[in-house]
Design a protein around this motif. Structure first.
Motif: not given
Length: 363
Positions: A276-297
């Motif tokens: 996420v830190q790498l992503v934020k270094s590329k896109y400083p103004k972007a909002r980060i959304a963390l999604l889980s998985s529908p396949m994991i139960k």
């Protein structure tokens, strides 16, 4: 004498008509198109669509257009898909032996709008375009809309989702890809946003579904998402408003049944935070959304959700001046696509779950 003058007149009219007919066919060279997604112009001035869902648009008048598309591997095949006048049409197989252009036909002689998409992921290879020919053809620029980048694995790719042409269990892996119908593009279209897909089948945060490497942090900066790719992606090309990250399914996978170390929650959280830190270094103004998985139960689902909550807390603490990251936890799903993946219809269910979440982030 009169007959000779009349013949000359008729011939001149014929030549004018023939000239006008020829002048109606215009050509756009692919290097001049304005695509969305990870793409490049190669040394032969062809446009390469690299990643899932990479796309471009154009308009034309008349009943048909000719798209000059090819792939470099003569023994393989790939897929494009297209939208005509706002309606999705179908996938088209592109064989390595293809010599003729792909002809897309439209009803009526009016003005038509086409958007061409890459149906498959980067691992399948690029679709290469040299030119497009049609009457009164014009380039369609990307709409001026907010952009969402969807980072993920095979689910985000739309892999193994479409068995409408070739039944599951037959054909090749790319035969069941349908990026256009994956949950990310569906959400973007529903919310009037642009999208790019940065996704690789089998990828995880610190390992793949059946190996210790590669991982998304290892390949994310490479244009083709290949470990040994020397060409780096230019992240200044886009500045998304939201970056959605859906990883973890493959980190938690039991793989192909061979010996595999247990899921390491500490490494997963630490490597995820670094990514996420790498992503934020590329896109400083972007909002980060963390999604889980529908396949994991079951218990694994609870573990993944706790990990994502911990990652969110760490990121928000490290970036107090930024808008807080957001988490979304899918409802568990029993998939009916190929090899245990969501089908095209089930991607619509995922998109319906996600629309209110992303609508809130876009506000």
């Amino acid at each position: 004498m009169k007959n000779r003058i009349l013949l000359t007149f008729i011939l001149s009219i014929f030549c004018v008509l023939q000239s006008n007919a020829k002048s109606k066919i215009d050509t756009i060279f692919a290097a001049n198109l304005r695509p969305i997604g990870r793409t490049l112009i190669n040394s032969q001035h062809n446009l390469a669509l690299i990643t899932s869902g990479a796309h471009f648009g154009f308009s034309f008048k008349g009943n048909e257009c000719a798209i000059y598309v090819f792939i470099t591997d003569a023994g393989s095949h790939n897929y494009l898909q297209y939208e005509l006048d706002g309606a999705y049409q179908k996938r088209i197989r592109i064989d390595g032996s293809l010599k003729e252009p792909v002809i897309i036909k439209a009803d009526g002689a009016g003005t038509h709008h086409i958007w061409v998409y890459k149906a498959t992921e980067a691992q399948t290879g690029s679709l290469l375009f040299s030119k497009i020919a049609a009457n009164n053809i014009k380039i369609l620029p990307a709409p001026k809309l907010p952009l969402i980048e969807f980072i993920g694995n095979s689910i985000t790719c739309g892999a193994a989702a479409d068995d409408s042409d070739i039944p599951c269990g037959t054909g090749d892996y790319q035969d069941h890809h349908n990026a256009y119908m994956a949950y990310g593009p569906r959400v973007a279209r529903a919310l009037n946003a642009n999208f790019i897909l940065s996704s690789v089948s089998g990828i995880g945060v610190y390992r793949t579904w059946n190996r210790d490497s590669p991982s998304m942090p290892l390949v994310y900066e490479n244009a083709n998402f290949q470990v040994k790719d020397s060409l780096k992606w230019n992240f200044k090309t886009y500045q998304p408003k939201i970056v959605s990250i859906a990883l973890g399914t493959n980190d938690m996978s039991n793989g192909d049944g061979s010996s595999r170390a247990a899921f390491d929650t500490i490494r997963f959280v630490n490597d995820y935070v670094k990514f996420v830190q790498l992503v934020k270094s590329k896109y400083p103004k972007a909002r980060i959304a963390l999604l889980s998985s529908p396949m994991i139960k079951g218990n694994s689902r609870e573990i993944l959700q706790r990990c994502l909550s911990r990652i969110k807390m760490t990121i928000d603490a490290n970036y107090p001046a930024d808008k807080p990251s957001a988490t979304f936890f899918f409802e568990p799903m029993e998939p009916h696509g190929c090899s245990g993946h969501p089908s095209v219809a089930e991607h619509q269910i995922l998109a319906e779950q996600l629309k209110p979440f992303f609508a809130g982030l876009l506000k």
